[in-house]
Design a protein around this motif. Structure first.
Motif, PDB file in Angstrom:
ATOM      1  N   UNK A  42      -7.370  -4.717   3.042  1.00  0.00           N
ATOM      2  CA  UNK A  42      -7.709  -4.757   4.349  1.00  0.00           C
ATOM      3  C   UNK A  42      -7.754  -3.506   5.350  1.00  0.00           C
ATOM      4  N   UNK A  43      -6.761  -2.467   4.920  1.00  0.00           N
ATOM      5  CA  UNK A  43      -6.540  -1.138   5.404  1.00  0.00           C
ATOM      6  C   UNK A  43      -7.786  -0.397   4.921  1.00  0.00           C
ATOM      7  N   UNK A  44      -8.054  -0.731   3.628  1.00  0.00           N
ATOM      8  CA  UNK A  44      -9.092   0.145   3.067  1.00  0.00           C
ATOM      9  C   UNK A  44     -10.574  -0.244   3.715  1.00  0.00           C
ATOM     10  N   UNK A  45     -10.696  -1.588   3.703  1.00  0.00           N
ATOM     11  CA  UNK A  45     -11.872  -1.798   4.474  1.00  0.00           C
ATOM     12  C   UNK A  45     -12.092  -1.377   6.029  1.00  0.00           C
ATOM     13  N   UNK A  46     -10.970  -1.521   6.687  1.00  0.00           N
ATOM     14  CA  UNK A  46     -11.000  -1.051   8.141  1.00  0.00           C
ATOM     15  C   UNK A  46     -11.355   0.445   7.940  1.00  0.00           C
ATOM     16  N   UNK A  47     -10.628   1.289   6.959  1.00  0.00           N
ATOM     17  CA  UNK A  47     -11.048   2.785   6.904  1.00  0.00           C
ATOM     18  C   UNK A  47     -12.666   2.867   6.454  1.00  0.00           C
ATOM     19  N   UNK A  48     -13.158   2.349   5.774  1.00  0.00           N
ATOM     20  CA  UNK A  48     -14.416   2.319   5.469  1.00  0.00           C
ATOM     21  C   UNK A  48     -15.280   2.011   6.748  1.00  0.00           C
ATOM     22  N   UNK A  49     -15.009   1.095   7.405  1.00  0.00           N
ATOM     23  CA  UNK A  49     -15.959   0.777   8.649  1.00  0.00           C
ATOM     24  C   UNK A  49     -15.610   1.907   9.457  1.00  0.00           C
ATOM     25  N   UNK A  87      -6.886   0.590  12.887  1.00  0.00           N
ATOM     26  CA  UNK A  87      -5.438   0.818  12.233  1.00  0.00           C
ATOM     27  C   UNK A  87      -5.642   1.696  10.924  1.00  0.00           C
ATOM     28  N   UNK A  88      -6.467   2.879  11.332  1.00  0.00           N
ATOM     29  CA  UNK A  88      -6.695   4.050  10.460  1.00  0.00           C
ATOM     30  C   UNK A  88      -5.386   4.712  10.029  1.00  0.00           C
ATOM     31  N   UNK A  89      -4.400   4.891  11.098  1.00  0.00           N
ATOM     32  CA  UNK A  89      -3.235   5.477  10.829  1.00  0.00           C
ATOM     33  C   UNK A  89      -2.457   4.960   9.730  1.00  0.00           C
ATOM     34  N   UNK A  90      -2.673   3.501   9.581  1.00  0.00           N
ATOM     35  CA  UNK A  90      -2.118   2.798   8.365  1.00  0.00           C
ATOM     36  C   UNK A  90      -2.475   3.555   7.116  1.00  0.00           C
ATOM     37  N   UNK A  91      -3.623   4.206   7.044  1.00  0.00           N
ATOM     38  CA  UNK A  91      -4.265   4.576   5.766  1.00  0.00           C
ATOM     39  C   UNK A  91      -3.030   5.973   5.187  1.00  0.00           C
ATOM     40  N   UNK A  92      -2.445   6.597   6.231  1.00  0.00           N
ATOM     41  CA  UNK A  92      -1.667   7.687   6.010  1.00  0.00           C
ATOM     42  C   UNK A  92      -0.282   7.227   5.445  1.00  0.00           C
ATOM     43  N   UNK A  93       0.156   5.840   5.954  1.00  0.00           N
ATOM     44  CA  UNK A  93       1.376   5.471   5.544  1.00  0.00           C
ATOM     45  C   UNK A  93       1.152   4.198   4.679  1.00  0.00           C
ATOM     46  N   UNK A  94       0.187   3.935   4.178  1.00  0.00           N
ATOM     47  CA  UNK A  94      -0.336   2.787   3.204  1.00  0.00           C
ATOM     48  C   UNK A  94       0.715   2.675   1.963  1.00  0.00           C
ATOM     49  N   UNK A  95       0.951   3.819   1.289  1.00  0.00           N
ATOM     50  CA  UNK A  95       1.868   3.707   0.303  1.00  0.00           C
ATOM     51  C   UNK A  95       3.330   4.428   0.404  1.00  0.00           C
ATOM     52  N   UNK A  96       3.630   4.574   1.910  1.00  0.00           N
ATOM     53  CA  UNK A  96       5.061   5.142   2.142  1.00  0.00           C
ATOM     54  C   UNK A  96       5.836   3.912   1.706  1.00  0.00           C
ATOM     55  N   UNK A  97       7.258   4.272   1.302  1.00  0.00           N
ATOM     56  CA  UNK A  97       8.204   3.613   0.868  1.00  0.00           C
ATOM     57  C   UNK A  97       8.733   2.524   1.794  1.00  0.00           C
ATOM     58  N   UNK A  98       9.059   1.436   1.566  1.00  0.00           N
ATOM     59  CA  UNK A  98       9.281   0.006   2.549  1.00  0.00           C
ATOM     60  C   UNK A  98      10.880  -0.154   2.272  1.00  0.00           C
ATOM     61  N   UNK A  99      11.419   0.428   1.212  1.00  0.00           N
ATOM     62  CA  UNK A  99      12.860   0.162   1.051  1.00  0.00           C
ATOM     63  C   UNK A  99      13.779   1.026   1.297  1.00  0.00           C
TER      64      UNK A  99
END
Length: 109
Positions: A42-49, A87-99
């Motif tokens: 969903x983040x990737x699709x939003x970034x393309x849009x 939610x483009x800012x989420x692209x930066x943090x998409x793979x940031x650790x959640x643990x």
């Protein structure tokens, strides 16, 4: 209703394999990716849009023969409005650790 297709299996897997009181911890990575993959898609699709909308905005701003400063200001205002909206800012943090841990990117998030 599409999120239900991903949330229900995730809840079942969490209940069966990781039901340890606190669902904030993600100790089994495979269970975590059941819910994280659709989020990343969903983040990737939003970034393309977002990129396509910015391209359209740039074309429209250039089409109107206005002063240089006004053009940049209008484009910047439009882009800064779209960043949180899509939610483009989420692209930066998409793979940031959640643990656990205190990495710089995780702390910034």
């Amino acid at each position: 209703g599409v999120p239900v297709l991903f949330v229900v299996p995730w809840v079942v897997l969490r209940y069966l394999y990781e039901n340890e009181g606190c669902w904030e911890r993600n100790e089994k990575v495979a269970v975590w990716w059941v819910i994280r993959c659709p989020i990343l898609v969903a983040v990737a699709v939003n970034f393309v849009v977002f990129v396509r909308i910015v391209r359209i905005l740039v074309a429209k701003v250039r089409a109107h023969q206005v002063s240089r400063g006004d053009t940049r200001l209008r484009l910047a205002r439009s882009t800064l409005t779209l960043i949180p909206l899509l939610g483009v800012h989420e692209v930066i943090f998409a793979l940031a650790g959640e643990g656990e841990g205190g990495g710089g990117l995780r702390l910034a998030r």
